[in-house]
Design an enzyme around this catalytic site. Structure first.
Site, mmCIF file in Angstrom:
data_model
loop_
_atom_site.group_PDB
_atom_site.id
_atom_site.type_symbol
_atom_site.label_atom_id
_atom_site.label_comp_id
_atom_site.label_asym_id
_atom_site.label_seq_id
_atom_site.Cartn_x
_atom_site.Cartn_y
_atom_site.Cartn_z
ATOM 1 N N TYR A 191 0.956 -1.360 -0.081
ATOM 2 C CA TYR A 191 -0.066 -0.018 0.089
ATOM 3 C C TYR A 191 0.725 1.296 0.124
ATOM 4 C CZ TYR A 191 -3.710 -3.552 0.424
ATOM 5 O OH TYR A 191 -4.559 -4.401 0.318
ATOM 6 N N ARG A 238 3.458 -1.366 10.964
ATOM 7 C CA ARG A 238 3.461 -2.602 10.358
ATOM 8 C C ARG A 238 4.126 -2.634 8.984
ATOM 9 N NH1 ARG A 238 -1.722 -6.586 8.021
ATOM 10 N NH2 ARG A 238 -0.946 -8.101 9.344
ATOM 11 N N GLY A 328 -4.251 -14.034 12.469
ATOM 12 C CA GLY A 328 -5.219 -13.501 11.540
ATOM 13 C C GLY A 328 -6.438 -14.478 11.158
ATOM 14 N N ARG A 329 -6.251 -15.292 10.378
ATOM 15 C CA ARG A 329 -7.460 -16.151 9.912
ATOM 16 C C ARG A 329 -7.974 -16.977 11.087
ATOM 17 N NH1 ARG A 329 -7.765 -18.867 4.588
ATOM 18 N NH2 ARG A 329 -7.136 -17.040 3.158
HETATM 19 C C1 PHB Z 1 -7.389 -6.470 2.037
HETATM 20 O O1 PHB Z 1 -8.103 -5.720 2.053
HETATM 21 O O2 PHB Z 1 -7.510 -7.397 1.349
HETATM 22 C C2 PHB Z 1 -6.062 -6.228 2.647
HETATM 23 C C3 PHB Z 1 -6.258 -4.972 3.317
HETATM 24 C C4 PHB Z 1 -4.944 -4.718 4.274
HETATM 25 C C5 PHB Z 1 -3.707 -5.728 4.059
HETATM 26 C C6 PHB Z 1 -3.860 -6.596 3.268
HETATM 27 C C7 PHB Z 1 -4.996 -7.007 2.414
HETATM 28 O O3 PHB Z 1 -2.445 -5.548 4.699
#
Ligand code: PHB
Length: 373
Positions: A191, A238, A328-329
């Site tokens: 990003y 991050r 996460g998941r």
């Molecule tokens: C996503 O929206 O797919 C997404 C958002 C933030 C991230 C990775 C993926 O760091």
């Protein structure tokens, strides 16, 4: 000790379940809920009512990092993600943070600008997404018309940079008004801030491109601004130094991220959140470098992320590899992940069909331990 005795008694004295200080916060344990895009925001990028239940169900995490949240309309890259740039959003987030706090939890917000990972159909007035350089990412955007190819972004003018940094200030102030415990600056996963850091996406010739110092300038300006609002001990950052997520890369990441982390030390941040390896993929990236170099350089807590389970988390804490472990998941499908890890209970599996978008199904209806089917 024979393995049979080890496996019959769940190990509950692991450091994972110890209370720990993170800056001035006292966390119940070292388990962090990762920021997870769930694509359920309402019109106007307002978090939905359902998010109150979703986050409070997960308040037993030592820390929740709420999903990536755009700092401005320009920072938006996908439909249905929430924002933190106006009062309506602040009020909606405040209901979430109040509810999490009422359950004894802590919650940070992740501040997000996607840069080139967007599409004119998502941008204000159908504008081109902005980026360090006009280089088109490979890949598709999730728009109202489904997945469509990404476009060549517009390179930001040098004169626009102060305004960009101000977007972060506004968002940081709003996050404070919304009752968060702190904010995480998203400088990972291809990003905007990551696009500036890396030489595949940053080919600028002004003071924001070229040398490592120049490519890190925007991130450090953003950090200075956000820390000015919050104080360093309520701010994390991050990074994903080896990830190629978002069609990103760098010709020499070790000196780049060494400089970044050494420079971040000036802000006395709460934590450095590192995605180890390729985002959501392998932890061992060919041609990578030893990320523990960054851990040793950094003067705050090191939060490790990517593919951790209880065993890997336990050994990472025991060996000093990390101070906090981000999941996460597993948090998608296990609101009571902390309890399940503590008792070695089986984990629910997340349904990929309801990860992004939809309603309560696959969002707030994953069963707690002992719940009736
Ligand atoms: C996503 O929206 O797919 C997404 C958002 C933030 C991230 C990775 C993926 O760091």
């Amino acid at each position: 000790m024979p393995s049979s005795t080890q496996s019959t008694t769940p190990n509950t004295d692991l450091r994972l379940f110890e209370a720990v200080h993170l800056g001035s916060l006292r966390l119940q344990n070292r388990i962090v809920m990762a920021p997870l895009t769930r694509s359920r925001a309402l019109e106007g990028d307002v978090p939905s009512e359902l998010a109150i239940e979703y986050y409070t169900q997960r308040a037993t995490a030592g820390l929740i990092i709420a999903e990536a949240t755009q700092i401005s309309p320009q920072g938006k890259g996908y439909i249905l993600t929430p924002g933190i740039y106006n009062d309506t959003q602040v009020l909606a987030w405040k209901r979430i943070t109040d509810a999490v706090h009422a359950k004894g939890g802590h919650i940070y917000l992740q501040l997000w600008h996607v840069g080139r990972i967007s599409h004119p159909s998502i941008q204000p007035d159908g504008a081109l997404p902005v980026a360090p350089s006009a280089i088109k990412p490979e890949g598709k955007s999730f728009t109202a018309d489904g997945f469509v190819p990404m476009v060549t972004p517009r390179a930001l003018e040098t004169s626009e940079m102060p305004g960009l940094v101000e977007q972060y200030r506004t968002a940081a102030l709003n996050a404070k008004a919304a009752g968060f415990d702190g904010v995480e600056v998203h400088a990972a996963n291809g990003y905007l801030l990551d696009q500036f850091l890396r030489d595949k996406t940053n080919q600028r010739t002004d003071e924001y491109g070229g040398s490592i110092e120049n490519r890190a300038r925007l991130l450090l300006e953003v950090m200075a601004t956000v820390v000015d609002v919050w104080g360093g001990d309520r701010v994390g950052v991050r990074i994903s130094p080896l990830s190629k997520f978002g069609d990103i890369d760098d010709s020499n990441p070790e000196p780049l991220f060494t400089y970044v982390v050494e420079s971040l030390n000036a802000f006395n941040l709460a934590y450095l959140h590192v995605i180890e390896g390729d985002t959501g993929g392998t932890r061992d990236v060919a041609g990578g470098f030893d990320l523990q170099i960054l851990r040793r350089l950094f003067n705050g807590a090191y939060m490790a992320n990517n593919g951790y389970d209880k065993a890997l988390a336990g050994s990472a804490l025991d060996t000093g590899h990390a101070d906090l472990i981000c999941f996460g998941r597993p948090f998608i499908a296990n609101p009571d992940l902390v309890e399940r890890l503590r008792t070695d209970a089986p984990l629910n599996e997340a349904d990929p069909a309801t990860m992004y978008g939809g309603d309560a199904g696959g969002y707030i209806d994953y069963p707690f331990l002992g719940a009736k089917k």
